[in-house]
Write an enzyme that holds these catalytic residues in place. Structure first.
Site, mmCIF file in Angstrom:
data_model
loop_
_atom_site.group_PDB
_atom_site.id
_atom_site.type_symbol
_atom_site.label_atom_id
_atom_site.label_comp_id
_atom_site.label_asym_id
_atom_site.label_seq_id
_atom_site.Cartn_x
_atom_site.Cartn_y
_atom_site.Cartn_z
ATOM 1 N N ASP B 11 0.859 -1.178 0.000
ATOM 2 C CA ASP B 11 0.000 0.000 0.000
ATOM 3 C C ASP B 11 0.897 1.231 0.000
ATOM 4 O O ASP B 11 2.092 1.145 0.276
ATOM 5 C CB ASP B 11 -0.878 0.009 1.263
ATOM 6 C CG ASP B 11 -1.749 1.255 1.361
ATOM 7 O OD1 ASP B 11 -2.398 1.596 0.358
ATOM 8 O OD2 ASP B 11 -1.774 1.880 2.427
ATOM 9 N N SER B 12 0.298 2.381 -0.271
ATOM 10 C CA SER B 12 1.041 3.641 -0.215
ATOM 11 C C SER B 12 1.511 3.968 1.197
ATOM 12 O O SER B 12 2.393 4.791 1.378
ATOM 13 C CB SER B 12 0.160 4.768 -0.734
ATOM 14 O OG SER B 12 -1.026 4.843 0.026
ATOM 15 N N CYS B 74 -4.238 -1.209 -2.071
ATOM 16 C CA CYS B 74 -4.386 0.238 -2.209
ATOM 17 C C CYS B 74 -5.325 0.434 -3.391
ATOM 18 O O CYS B 74 -5.079 -0.098 -4.481
ATOM 19 C CB CYS B 74 -3.017 0.847 -2.497
ATOM 20 S SG CYS B 74 -3.073 2.572 -3.030
ATOM 21 N N GLU B 153 -5.554 9.469 9.746
ATOM 22 C CA GLU B 153 -4.164 9.421 10.212
ATOM 23 C C GLU B 153 -3.936 10.317 11.432
ATOM 24 O O GLU B 153 -2.985 10.111 12.175
ATOM 25 C CB GLU B 153 -3.198 9.738 9.064
ATOM 26 C CG GLU B 153 -3.375 8.716 7.952
ATOM 27 C CD GLU B 153 -2.172 8.520 7.056
ATOM 28 O OE1 GLU B 153 -1.255 9.347 7.073
ATOM 29 O OE2 GLU B 153 -2.158 7.503 6.329
ATOM 30 N N CYS B 185 -11.366 3.241 -0.352
ATOM 31 C CA CYS B 185 -10.028 3.635 0.089
ATOM 32 C C CYS B 185 -9.777 2.842 1.360
ATOM 33 O O CYS B 185 -10.661 2.746 2.219
ATOM 34 C CB CYS B 185 -9.965 5.138 0.359
ATOM 35 S SG CYS B 185 -8.447 5.664 1.188
ATOM 36 N N HIS B 187 -8.300 3.346 3.994
ATOM 37 C CA HIS B 187 -8.420 4.026 5.290
ATOM 38 C C HIS B 187 -9.873 4.059 5.781
ATOM 39 O O HIS B 187 -10.118 4.187 6.976
ATOM 40 C CB HIS B 187 -7.953 5.481 5.195
ATOM 41 C CG HIS B 187 -6.472 5.657 5.217
ATOM 42 N ND1 HIS B 187 -5.666 5.357 4.144
ATOM 43 C CD2 HIS B 187 -5.632 6.125 6.181
ATOM 44 C CE1 HIS B 187 -4.408 5.638 4.452
ATOM 45 N NE2 HIS B 187 -4.356 6.103 5.678
#
Lengths: 272, 272
Positions: B11-12, B74, B153, B185, B187
């Site tokens: 993932d990024s 991702c 985050e 996404c 997240h």
């Protein structure tokens, strides 16, 4: 290096355009080559080693454009990489931290200076170091505000959600009774009115972009590098490079610069 | 390639850990090598070319760890790079988009599916393409939510500011009367309760991470790659690599994984 050569200005992305804008305002006869590292933005949460490596690649690229001086228009890169870059390269390199720190030291009356910025900038402690070198007894109170950058990039410059986020981030600084606040990230001047409103009118906001343009002017004069010739239109004086797709960069640039950018070129920065 | 070799998951940054977590839950006897591209995060605002180049470098690195299959954990990289990577590399590679799209097509009753994700994922149109390949008459309504990643985050998973931002982002989707919403996404599952509350209980949320773990299990069985041996403790089964300083990664990982990560290794991904 000739007086007519351009200034190299770089940032992790679009934020440094607030610095470029101040240079355009204060030294209108200097050419500028701007590089925005849009493929690797943001720098604020990255390590010193990574940010130093990226800065080195960018300065190598800017040298291919024959720049006569470099402005690191990014607080994180200035905090992490300025010293190393000044040792490695043989041309004037200035960052945004020292000019901002100097102004804050001169401005504070009660010796309590607030600093807002990315995690990297706050953790580095570089602002506090410079401020104390100018005025040893100043207390510097730092606060990282990671959401300010995405809020600015979403265009939420004047917005109730941004107001609430500012309240939350700045509450602690207000309680500490600071009289001076450094906007230690190049995106933050775009939130100036929100920050001023939240802190109250009695707190002096320091914009390092403004102080950096003055410092650059002094350095160019001292080194006999200031351009003394006549200049052309903005479209020929300013060149813009990015490391990723240019569309979003252009839209943002056109929102904050006093003229429209027509051409932005993408380069592969990892080759440098 | 042996059955006991690990799965490569990348993932990024930290978001893909929600996918790794689902794989750990659903296929507990598979080893995992996780790579988080924390030096170049985020991918969501970057171009197809850049994200494809990054994905290629990461898969080259994961191959040095003898992975038997790859999960692109991702959404942006799955949307932009999956096809190209499947052509270039000779091992099973799955992304998160197709499994999520399939579940959305199966779930919707009124044929109106909402999709939230990064700008890159929305712009790519890849979710809509896959959904229509399963069920041609579905209407897909996309909405980029760039602030959700920084809010996650910042740890603001349950927060009034996140609630307001969700209201703003999701208002349009609510008005379009969707009955299914893809959290496009990695997240976003961490904002599941906020998103569910904002959309209302009648809207089905699709978590592509969950569907991807099922798809991976099927692929491993079909290709005779499933591990059939006994396994050890998590600390020896899961390895974590990042491209930048590991501290923040570790803190985030420990907040969402069911065990504490003790070791994370930093590598120079640009060398691959």
């Amino acid at each position: 290096m000739g007086r007519q050569e351009p200034i190299g200005v770089f940032d992790s992305g679009v934020g440094g355009l607030t610095v470029a804008r101040e240079i355009m305002r204060q030294i209108p006869n200097e050419r500028i080559v701007y590089f925005g590292d849009t493929a690797r933005v943001p720098y604020g949460s990255k390590s010193k080693e990574t940010v130093t490596k990226y800065s080195r690649q960018i300065i190598r690229f800017l040298q291919t454009e024959n720049v006569k001086a470099i402005v690191i228009a990014c607080n994180t890169a200035s905090a992490f990489a300025l010293d190393t870059m000044q040792k490695e390269f043989d041309l004037p390199i200035i960052g945004v931290v020292k000019p901002g720190a100097k102004m804050a030291a001169q401005t504070t009356k009660n010796g309590k200076v607030g600093l807002i910025g990315t995690e990297g900038t706050i953790r580095s402690g570089v602002y506090a170091e410079f401020i104390k070198s100018f005025k040893p007894d100043v207390e510097v109170i730092g606060k990282a505000c990671p959401l300010f950058v995405p809020l600015v990039e979403e265009g939420m410059w004047h917005d109730t959600i941004t107001d609430q986020m500012a309240q939350r981030y700045l509450e602690g600084l207000k309680q500490q009774d600071i009289d001076t606040l450094i906007m230690g990230c190049t995106h933050y001047p775009l939130l100036r009115s929100t920050i001023q409103k939240t802190m109250g009118e009695h707190v002096n906001l320091v914009n390092p972009a403004y102080e950096t343009a003055i410092e650059l002017k002094n350095v160019l004069e001292r080194e006999s590098l200031a351009n003394i010739c006549e200049v052309d239109s903005p479209s020929s004086m300013y060149r813009f490079y990015v490391s990723d797709a240019a569309d979003k960069f252009k839209a943002f640039a056109n929102a904050i610069l006093p003229f429209d950018i027509t051409m932005t070129q993408q380069i592969n920065i990892e080759q440098y």
